[in-house]
Design an enzyme around this catalytic site. Structure first.
Site: not given
Length: 837
Positions: A231, A197, A185, A258
């Protein structure tokens, strides 16, 4: 008994009795000093006991070396040279371009336009570059709208509308019926550039796409690269894809990328559900494996307040997958400090190597075509310092676990059934010692939690947040100190007459038992994490058995201890890695867990548990076994002599002869008070009762002889002796006032452990042992004490008949039958001969 000689001596004692009891007369003492069976004799050995200080240092070095090894493995991001298939430099350029847009929350220009525009440009460039190759590349921008409920964070319903997904389909030009899915994401939380992230994962996926698309050999199956743009809005974009996109129906498995930290190694922390072939694929293909089923079960337990797109694909798409995440340095996760410069190029390289290799392997695998055929069953998997991954089916793990548990119980049962452990004594000793261990754990945890509460009340909560080892120093030291204190008290109050070698053996068995119980419990509950206690049982037990011969001949020598620690290295280094993972994840979480969870309590508990786990199996000396593996002795140190503070007051009503009128005092002019102490623990029990009994006549009495006595040129007196007797004897040397031992034939030649002017030498032998010969040199006093005993030294030899027909006498048997059932008397026949020179 020998006849009188020209040398003065004290007549030997007769029958001895050792009693174990407690204040209430309701339970047995944990340990005793005697044998109730008839173990065989063994060949003579030289028993060496490593000094506690040296042993403690050795253990400390062992722990520090393994901890350093764990950290070294974590820093070794890439093993070997890159193959060149994955270009980390180009991937880093993608990362820097994506994060240059700044924070990218859903709905922002940065997320919906700038980032989408950059990704589309790169993907189209790859499409053009590989148009002539064996693959075709399709691009679809999805703007789904939908809603779903999720029980995350207490449960709620989510609704999304026109969020963004970029789906890229790579397949052979003839098309593909079955697809793999790779997901990342590119959106972020507010105020964070989201380098880890999850921009770095999208950068890796772009480069993996580039590499696969340029491959000359066509893939057997297709791969979907999903760059999802929502996300952080609690998994909305993945739900939009898996429930609404037409390609989703062809997806057979997925890989989700992730982050819960910044950089470092990406760890496989979730797989499945079931479908063990996915784990096997990762194990076979990953260049730099890093995986743990423990992480999977901890994460899925809900302890960690987080979730990933893995859950959406699993629950709403009913497809299996692999979940990977960066976990290091979670302190800056979801903050403005999550920038591209904090992610090492080697981290990108290792992640790219792994994802590319695994995707390629799965896209070529025949199992992907009909993954349901291989659905059933779970896998046990864990890596060893990131070098290799061990993986096997859970059903095999169950069998292995029960085999190890069975072997452990058989080992303990064999010890319980030894002749020297008759009457259930070993079982009671083991149960009592287990109680002590569990009590120490409980008291330790309670004490450390009190310390944590005090820290909180003083307003110093989370003082360790930027200096993690400060918490280890405080809570770890408190836990270690409390455990040492409790075990020291237990040793002094309950095990005062027990040799350290035997006490070590008992607590080795306790550690085995406790780990084995946890192994059985986890296995019965179907948890794959049971492999961890399995390792903590199998390796120590196997090492113990393999080194039995070395110990028989050398005792607890430095060599033995080093070999023993090496045998524990693998399970301990792996367990330390798991401890590192726990702290790497939970320590940062404490900084963002809200106002209701006291972080001091959580961290203090984790540090205490880590301390308890690492304290298993570490004892500096071990029980000395004979050739048949039987324990020579199991000592409690009580013989008509109570280690219970109340003395014999609970025994006297049952045996009136044992009363204060037969209580005796220490004779200071006799070595060790004139009593045949099996171990030098007279300072722990100063209350003794001597009940007269007929003289004993062992069939193999002690033969003690002075072979020579000569004056040396340097002014000392050298005396040489020979002794032949039962398998266990105690030698006591007491130089008279003004005299001193200068050297002897024991150890390194220097007399050690002067116990208030006395020296204690413990002796044992096995079958066919030759006569024991020893010597010492003593410096005579310059001015002899006329009020003291005659001569310059008192020498006493005590024999202990632990087995055979000499172990019991009629008087002893009669007395034993009169003890109450709640008392466990440990008894044997001893003699005590003292000589003055």
């Amino acid at each position: 008994m020998e006849g009188d000689t020209t040398v003065r001596r004290i007549k030997p004692f007769g029958t001895q009795q050792y009693v174990a009891q407690d204040n209430n007369g309701a339970q047995d003492r944990c340990e005793n000093n005697g044998y109730n069976g008839e173990p065989k004799r063994k060949p003579e050995v030289n028993l060496y006991l490593l000094r506690e200080g040296l042993a403690a240092s050795l253990v400390s070095v062992f722990i520090l070396v393994l901890w350093a090894l764990v950290h070294l493995s974590l820093q070794q991001l890439v093993i070997g040279k890159p193959t060149g298939e994955f270009n980390a430099v180009r991937a880093r350029q993608h990362l820097e371009q994506i994060t240059s847009a700044g924070p990218r929350p859903v709905g922002s220009q940065e997320n919906e336009v700038l980032t989408v525009g950059y990704l589309l440009k790169q993907i189209k460039d790859i499409q053009v570059e590989t148009a002539a190759g064996p693959h075709q590349l399709s691009i679809d921008i999805q703007r789904p709208t939908g809603t779903f409920s999720i029980d995350f964070l207490g449960g709620f319903t989510s609704f999304y509308d026109h969020i963004t997904n970029i789906a890229v389909r790579l397949e052979p030009k003839g098309g593909a019926q079955h697809l793999m899915l790779a997901n990342c994401h590119f959106d972020t939380v507010a105020n964070s550039p989201g380098a880890s992230d999850d921009a770095v994962s999208c950068a890796v996926m772009l480069e993996v796409l580039h590499s696969l698309a340029n491959q000359s050999t066509p893939l057997n199956h297709g791969v979907i690269f999903l760059f999802n743009g929502a996300e952080e809005n609690v998994l909305q974009a993945s739900h939009g894809f898996i429930t609404q996109h037409p390609w989703a129906k062809q997806v057979r498995a997925f890989i989700n990328l992730e982050a819960a930290g910044v950089g470092g190694k990406e760890v496989v922390f979730q797989t499945g559900p079931e479908n063990p072939w996915l784990v096997q694929a990762y194990v076979h293909a990953a260049k730099h494996p890093f995986a743990s089923v423990v992480g999977q079960e901890v994460f899925q337990s809900g302890v960690i307040p987080s979730d990933t797109d893995f859950r959406i694909f699993r629950d709403f798409g009913n497809i299996p997958g692999i979940d990977l995440a960066f976990i290091e340095n979670g302190f800056i996760y979801h903050t403005k400090y999550d920038t591209a410069n904090r992610i090492l190029t080697d981290s990108i390289q290792r992640a790219g190597d792994n994802i590319l290799a695994v995707l390629k392997y799965l896209a070529m695998s025949e199992k992907l075509a009909d993954s349901s055929e291989y659905r059933h069953g779970n896998m046990v998997f864990f890596d060893l310092l990131g070098v290799i991954v061990v993986a096997y089916p859970a059903r095999v793990g169950t069998i292995l676990n029960y085999m190890v548990a069975t072997a452990t119980f058989l080992y303990l049962a064999k010890k319980a059934s030894m002749p020297g452990h008759g009457g259930g004594r070993y079982v009671r000793d083991l149960a009592c010692a287990t109680g002590v261990a569990l009590l120490s754990w409980f008291v330790t945890l309670l004490s450390v939690l009190i310390v944590a509460l005090l820290v909180t009340l003083l307003g110093r909560s989370m003082f360790w947040y930027n200096h993690f080892y400060a918490s280890v120093c405080l809570y770890g030291a408190a836990a270690t100190g409390k455990m040492i204190l409790i075990h020291t008290l237990a040793k002094n109050l309950y095990y005062g007459g027990v040799r350290l070698v035997e006490l070590g053996d008992l607590y080795f068995d306790v550690s085995l038992l406790l780990w084995c119980c946890s192994l059985v419990w986890l296995t019965q509950h179907g948890l794959c994490s049971a492999y961890a206690p399995m390792l903590m049982v199998a390796f120590p037990l196997a090492t113990r058995l393999l080194l039995a011969k070395e110990f028989k001949h050398r005792g607890a020598s430095a060599k033995y201890c080093v070999l023993y620690l090496l045998g524990l290295a693998l399970p301990y280094v792996h367990f330390m890695f798991l401890i590192w993972v726990v702290f790497e994840i939970f320590t940062p979480i404490m900084g963002r867990s809200g106002t209701e969870i006291p972080p001091e309590v959580v961290l203090a508990s984790l540090v205490t548990l880590a301390t308890i786990f690492l304290s298993s199996f570490f004892h500096t000396t071990r029980t000395f076994h004979n050739l048949q593996g039987e324990v020579e002795s199991r000592d409690s140190g009580l013989w008509i002599n109570s280690f219970d503070y109340t003395g014999m007051q609970h025994i006297t009503p049952h045996i009136p002869e044992i009363n204060e009128t037969v209580r005796t005092r220490c004779r200071e002019d006799r070595p060790f008070c004139g009593y045949p102490w099996f171990l030098p623990v007279k300072f722990l029990s100063r209350k003794n009762w001597y009940l007269p009994a007929p003289e004993v006549s062992p069939s193999s009495p002690v033969e003690f002889s002075l072979l020579s006595k000569e004056e040396t040129s340097w002014g000392t007196i050298k005396m040489t002796f020979s002794v032949k007797g039962p398998s266990h004897m105690s030698l006591y040397l007491m130089p008279h006032r003004g005299a001193s031992l200068s050297t002897w034939s024991f150890g390194d030649g220097t007399p050690r452990f002067d116990l208030s002017g006395e020296y204690f030498i413990f002796y044992s032998h096995g079958l066919d042992a030759p006569t024991w010969t020893f010597w010492f040199e003593i410096q005579p006093p310059a001015d002899p004490d006329p009020s003291g005993p005659e001569g310059i030294v008192s020498v006493a030899i005590s024999s202990h008949y632990f087995f055979g027909k000499d172990q019991r006498t009629a008087r002893l048997e009669e007395m034993l039958h009169r003890f109450p059932t709640w008392a466990f008397p440990s008894s044997w026949v001893s003699t005590y001969d003292m000589y003055r020179y």
